[in-house]
Design a protein around this motif. Structure first.
Motif, short mmCIF file in Angstrom:
data_model
loop_
_atom_site.label_atom_id
_atom_site.label_comp_id
_atom_site.label_asym_id
_atom_site.label_seq_id
_atom_site.Cartn_x
_atom_site.Cartn_y
_atom_site.Cartn_z
N SER A 167 22.00 23.04 31.40
CA SER A 167 22.77 22.91 30.16
C SER A 167 23.95 23.87 30.21
CB SER A 167 21.86 23.25 28.97
OG SER A 167 22.61 23.26 27.79
N THR A 168 25.10 23.36 30.64
CA THR A 168 26.30 24.18 30.70
C THR A 168 27.49 23.39 30.17
OG1 THR A 168 26.79 23.47 32.96
CG2 THR A 168 25.54 25.51 32.72
N SER A 169 28.52 24.10 29.80
CA SER A 169 29.73 23.45 29.31
C SER A 169 30.54 22.92 30.50
CB SER A 169 30.57 24.43 28.50
OG SER A 169 31.17 25.37 29.35
N GLU A 170 31.62 22.27 30.20
CA GLU A 170 32.49 21.72 31.24
C GLU A 170 33.27 22.80 31.98
OE1 GLU A 170 32.78 18.56 32.42
OE2 GLU A 170 31.00 18.26 31.18
N HIS A 171 33.47 23.96 31.36
CA HIS A 171 34.26 25.02 32.00
C HIS A 171 33.65 25.51 33.31
CE1 HIS A 171 37.05 25.17 28.67
NE2 HIS A 171 36.02 25.24 27.84
N PRO A 172 32.36 25.87 33.34
CA PRO A 172 31.79 26.29 34.62
C PRO A 172 31.76 25.16 35.64
CG PRO A 172 30.34 26.92 32.81
CD PRO A 172 31.42 26.08 32.23
N LEU A 173 31.54 23.94 35.18
CA LEU A 173 31.50 22.81 36.09
C LEU A 173 32.86 22.59 36.74
CD1 LEU A 173 29.44 20.31 33.88
CD2 LEU A 173 28.61 21.90 35.61
N ALA A 174 33.91 22.65 35.95
CA ALA A 174 35.26 22.48 36.49
C ALA A 174 35.61 23.62 37.44
CB ALA A 174 36.28 22.40 35.35
N ALA A 175 35.23 24.83 37.09
CA ALA A 175 35.51 25.98 37.96
C ALA A 175 34.75 25.85 39.28
CB ALA A 175 35.13 27.28 37.25
N PHE A 176 33.52 25.38 39.20
CA PHE A 176 32.72 25.19 40.41
C PHE A 176 33.42 24.20 41.35
CE2 PHE A 176 29.67 22.55 42.72
CZ PHE A 176 29.02 23.51 43.47
N GLU A 177 33.80 23.05 40.82
CA GLU A 177 34.44 22.03 41.65
C GLU A 177 35.77 22.53 42.21
OE1 GLU A 177 33.09 19.47 42.89
OE2 GLU A 177 31.31 19.44 41.62
N ARG A 178 36.54 23.25 41.40
CA ARG A 178 37.82 23.79 41.87
C ARG A 178 37.60 24.78 43.02
NH1 ARG A 178 39.35 27.26 37.72
NH2 ARG A 178 38.24 28.83 38.92
N ASP A 179 36.61 25.66 42.85
CA ASP A 179 36.37 26.68 43.87
C ASP A 179 35.73 26.10 45.12
OD1 ASP A 179 37.59 28.64 42.39
OD2 ASP A 179 35.73 29.33 41.47
N VAL A 180 34.88 25.09 44.97
CA VAL A 180 34.31 24.43 46.15
C VAL A 180 35.43 23.78 46.95
CG1 VAL A 180 32.92 22.46 46.88
CG2 VAL A 180 31.96 24.10 45.29
N SER A 181 36.33 23.11 46.27
CA SER A 181 37.45 22.47 46.96
C SER A 181 38.34 23.50 47.64
CB SER A 181 38.26 21.66 45.94
OG SER A 181 39.38 21.10 46.54
N ARG A 182 38.63 24.57 46.95
CA ARG A 182 39.47 25.63 47.53
C ARG A 182 38.80 26.27 48.75
NH1 ARG A 182 39.59 31.09 47.17
NH2 ARG A 182 41.58 32.09 47.55
N THR A 183 37.52 26.56 48.63
CA THR A 183 36.80 27.19 49.73
C THR A 183 36.70 26.26 50.93
OG1 THR A 183 35.55 28.55 48.18
CG2 THR A 183 34.65 28.34 50.40
N ALA A 184 36.44 24.98 50.68
CA ALA A 184 36.38 24.01 51.78
C ALA A 184 37.74 23.94 52.49
CB ALA A 184 35.96 22.64 51.26
N SER A 185 38.81 24.01 51.72
CA SER A 185 40.15 23.98 52.31
C SER A 185 40.39 25.23 53.17
CB SER A 185 41.22 23.90 51.23
OG SER A 185 41.14 22.67 50.57
N LEU A 186 39.92 26.38 52.70
CA LEU A 186 40.07 27.62 53.47
C LEU A 186 39.27 27.55 54.77
CD1 LEU A 186 39.84 30.38 50.73
CD2 LEU A 186 41.80 29.89 52.18
N ILE A 187 38.06 27.01 54.69
CA ILE A 187 37.23 26.90 55.89
C ILE A 187 37.88 25.95 56.89
CG2 ILE A 187 35.00 26.10 56.78
CD1 ILE A 187 33.78 26.92 54.05
N ASP A 188 38.44 24.86 56.38
CA ASP A 188 38.99 23.81 57.23
C ASP A 188 40.39 24.12 57.74
OD1 ASP A 188 38.56 21.38 58.50
OD2 ASP A 188 39.56 20.26 56.91
N ALA A 189 41.02 25.18 57.25
CA ALA A 189 42.38 25.52 57.67
C ALA A 189 42.41 25.86 59.15
CB ALA A 189 42.91 26.69 56.84
#
Length: 82
Positions: free
Chosen positions: A59-81
């Motif tokens: 049970s969480t709001s959309e804010h943590p969910l959006a932050a999670f997806e944003r940071d997962v995408s950013r981290t994946a991009s850093l790993i894949d660089a």
């Protein structure tokens, strides 16, 4: 009012800690050889998917969910660089 001030101060401390950890992770990722980053990306994507599944029942709001997806995408991009 004191509780609000304490909460605000604690949030600010946590933000500073998060920025320091982000800098550390970025430095570690950039120092890894390409073969290790490739393996890490696969493992990271698996763990991110597990976290998504766990969140389905949380049970969480959309804010943590959006932050999670944003940071997962950013981290994946850093790993894949390259």
């Amino acid at each position: 009012m004191k509780n609000l001030q304490e909460a605000t101060e604690r949030i600010c401390e946590l933000k500073g800690t998060l920025v320091a950890l982000d800098a550390l992770v970025t430095a570690l990722l950039q120092s890894l050889p390409a073969s290790a980053r490739s393996d890490l990306l696969l493992v990271f994507e698996g763990h991110a998917e597990v976290a998504r599944t766990v969140r389905l029942n949380a049970s969480t709001s959309e804010h943590p969910l959006a932050a999670f997806e944003r940071d997962v995408s950013r981290t994946a991009s850093l790993i894949d660089a390259v």
